[in-house]
Write a protein that holds these residues in place. Structure first.
Motif, short mmCIF file in Angstrom:
data_model
loop_
_atom_site.label_atom_id
_atom_site.label_comp_id
_atom_site.label_asym_id
_atom_site.label_seq_id
_atom_site.Cartn_x
_atom_site.Cartn_y
_atom_site.Cartn_z
N SER A 11 0.84 -1.19 0.00
CA SER A 11 0.00 0.00 0.00
C SER A 11 0.88 1.24 0.00
N VAL A 42 -0.18 -0.60 -4.68
CA VAL A 42 -1.50 0.03 -4.76
C VAL A 42 -1.35 1.49 -4.34
N ASP A 44 -2.73 4.62 -3.27
CA ASP A 44 -3.98 5.02 -2.61
C ASP A 44 -4.19 6.53 -2.71
N ASN A 72 -8.11 8.77 -2.61
CA ASN A 72 -7.69 8.07 -1.40
C ASN A 72 -8.87 7.32 -0.79
N HIS A 75 -5.95 2.81 3.82
CA HIS A 75 -4.97 1.72 3.83
C HIS A 75 -5.63 0.35 3.71
N ALA A 78 -6.74 -0.35 0.20
CA ALA A 78 -5.58 -0.59 -0.67
C ALA A 78 -5.09 -2.03 -0.52
N MET A 79 -4.99 -2.50 0.72
CA MET A 79 -4.58 -3.89 0.92
C MET A 79 -5.56 -4.85 0.26
N CYS A 93 1.12 -8.96 2.58
CA CYS A 93 0.86 -7.53 2.62
C CYS A 93 1.90 -6.87 3.53
N ASP A 95 3.97 -2.70 4.29
CA ASP A 95 4.03 -1.26 4.00
C ASP A 95 5.34 -0.92 3.31
N TYR A 302 -13.41 0.41 -3.37
CA TYR A 302 -12.38 1.24 -3.99
C TYR A 302 -12.72 1.39 -5.46
#
Length: 311
Positions: A11, A42, A44, A72, A75, A78-79, A93, A95, A302
């Motif tokens: 993300s 991804v 975001d 946006n 988070h 996005a995951m 997953c 960061d 999303y």
């Protein structure tokens, strides 16, 4: 023998300062492993140069695919988008700030090869975390475990591995608009295990979670896993019934012995407390109704603006 394909979901929100470094560190780790990988970034809704940098990475590395959101979405969304678009036998997953160490990936995938479906990464400490932050994290997990039937692992983070069958469960079920993904993966079932790690300092940039965002995130987590707040009205109602009975008995006794109780102060205190609790309970109910409203609208989790890859 065909190499297995694994997916890495990252993300990204305003991470221009660290993206190149993260990709280099991640690539060095992946190059040591006997497997094929796809790296799903991804974006975001970043407002810095992250989009341009991600486009460059997609052009340079045939393992990289970039999913750009239209704005946006957060988070968790996005995951989930990365998980939805993954093709690997297992998905990790993490960061982009390097606080989720890529060097742990070989150990995670080895555990997956031995049959573990879910691997949670338990953070023991943070190099840039204060004692207050650590206390908040401990209190949060203890609080939610007291309120919920589900017992979540203390220190769990948004750094985890999911096998393909767990990914398929997430893609078909658990599509709530209000999510606590690190908690959801712990209640799915299947064989699970955890790895402890110490989070280093951010490689660059700063945390995107303000106190307000963390507070809202905590409320969402509680609402996702516990209906206990909705029972507050019942408990407080029973307490006030008991207090009312005691007050009535006391008033009658004092009346019979010719010492009437002055009721003004008692009445004001009683009514003020009762009104305050009523408003609080109404607010809790309204909060849950808001979540129901979000689910009924069935708006997308999303919206994708563009998908880029090496091809």
């Amino acid at each position: 023998m065909t190499k297995p394909l694994y997916s890495i979901v990252v993300s990204v929100f305003n991470e221009e300062a660290v993206l190149r470094n993260f990709h280099d560190v991640l690539s060095n780790v992946l190059d040591t492993m006997n497997a094929d990988f796809e790296i799903l970034f991804v974006n975001d809704g970043s407002r810095d140069q992250s989009r341009q940098l991600l486009s460059q990475l997609a052009a340079e590395d045939n393992r990289v695919k970039v999913i750009h959101f239209s704005r946006n979405f957060g988070h968790e969304a996005a995951m989930l988008a990365g998980i939805d678009h993954s093709r690997g036998e297992a998905v990790v997953c993490l960061d982009a700030d390097l606080q989720h160490p890529p060097k742990l990936l070989p150990e995670m995938f080895e555990m997956c090869r031995r049959g573990t479906d879910i691997i949670t990464m338990k953070r023991n400490s943070r190099a840039d975390g204060s004692a207050f932050h650590h206390l908040n994290s401990r209190c949060f997990y203890r609080f939610i475990n007291k309120m919920s039937d589900a017992q979540l692992q203390e220190g769990a983070s948004d750094f985890f591995l999911l096998s393909r069958r767990v990914v398929e469960v997430l893609k078909s079920d658990f599509r709530e608009r209000t999510r606590f993904l690190r908690g959801i993966i712990q209640i799915i079932g299947f064989q699970s295990d955890s790895i402890e790690y110490d989070a280093p300092q951010r490689a660059a940039g700063e945390s995107k979670y303000s106190f307000t965002k963390l507070f809202k995130f905590s409320l969402a987590a509680v609402a996702s896993f516990s209906k206990l707040p909705l029972k507050i009205g019942i408990y407080t109602g029973l307490i006030f019934v008991l207090l009312s009975i005691i007050l009535i008995i006391y008033s009658l006794v004092m009346w019979f012995i010719d010492t009437p109780v002055s009721g003004y102060t008692t009445l004001i205190i009683f009514l003020s407390a009762f009104a305050g609790i009523q408003l609080f309970v109404t607010g809790v109910i309204g909060y849950y109704i808001g979540f129901i409203f979000d689910e009924v609208k069935q708006r997308p989790l999303y919206i994708i603006d563009q998908i880029e890859s090496h091809e």
